[in-house]
Structures are given as C-alpha cells and as structure tokens.
Scaffold this motif. Sequence first.
Motif, PDB file in Angstrom:
ATOM      1  N   TRP A  35      44.064  93.683  36.612  1.00  0.00           N
ATOM      2  CA  TRP A  35      42.838  92.296  36.278  1.00  0.00           C
ATOM      3  C   TRP A  35      43.750  91.215  35.475  1.00  0.00           C
ATOM      4  O   TRP A  35      43.601  89.690  36.607  1.00  0.00           O
ATOM      5  CB  TRP A  35      42.169  92.645  34.819  1.00  0.00           C
ATOM      6  N   ARG A  39      42.666  87.770  38.160  1.00  0.00           N
ATOM      7  CA  ARG A  39      41.629  87.227  37.049  1.00  0.00           C
ATOM      8  C   ARG A  39      41.327  85.981  37.410  1.00  0.00           C
ATOM      9  O   ARG A  39      43.327  84.875  37.472  1.00  0.00           O
ATOM     10  CB  ARG A  39      41.188  87.599  35.617  1.00  0.00           C
ATOM     11  N   GLY A  61      37.673  86.516  39.854  1.00  0.00           N
ATOM     12  CA  GLY A  61      39.259  87.012  39.961  1.00  0.00           C
ATOM     13  C   GLY A  61      39.159  86.456  42.238  1.00  0.00           C
ATOM     14  O   GLY A  61      38.361  86.602  42.690  1.00  0.00           O
TER      15      GLY A  61
END
Length: 68
Positions: A35, A39, A61
Amino acid sequence: MWTPIELIEPIELIELYEWISRGEVKMDGPTRVLWNTIRVEPQKWKLNPWRDMGDGFWVVGFSGRHVI
C-alpha cells in the motif's frame, strides 16, 4: 458498485480519508508495504462515461498501468 444514494451524493474527500485510515489499521505488514508503495494523495479523475456519475471518481493509488 455505487448504490442509488451514492449516485446522488458521492463520497467527500474527508470521508474517503476516513475509509483509507480504517483500512490501513487492518493491514498486515506485507499489505502495508505494498500500500505504501502504490498509494497517492487522493485525486478526482474523470473518464467518460463514468465521469458523469458524482463528478468523477477518486484515485488513491497506481500499480503499473492500473489505478486504484
């Protein structure tokens, strides 16, 4: 998929940040690393024909040629 209510009232940026925050709390180590790699600060994009619903959609993202 959007419900009829969401078509009328799209999510606001502050609510989006709250959803992201709740998701981040639930992430395990490897998921959090991924992530943090993909992101971006939320951005409102428009793409026909979806741009007509809720004045666009939020991008949070990028992964290769894909947006999230």
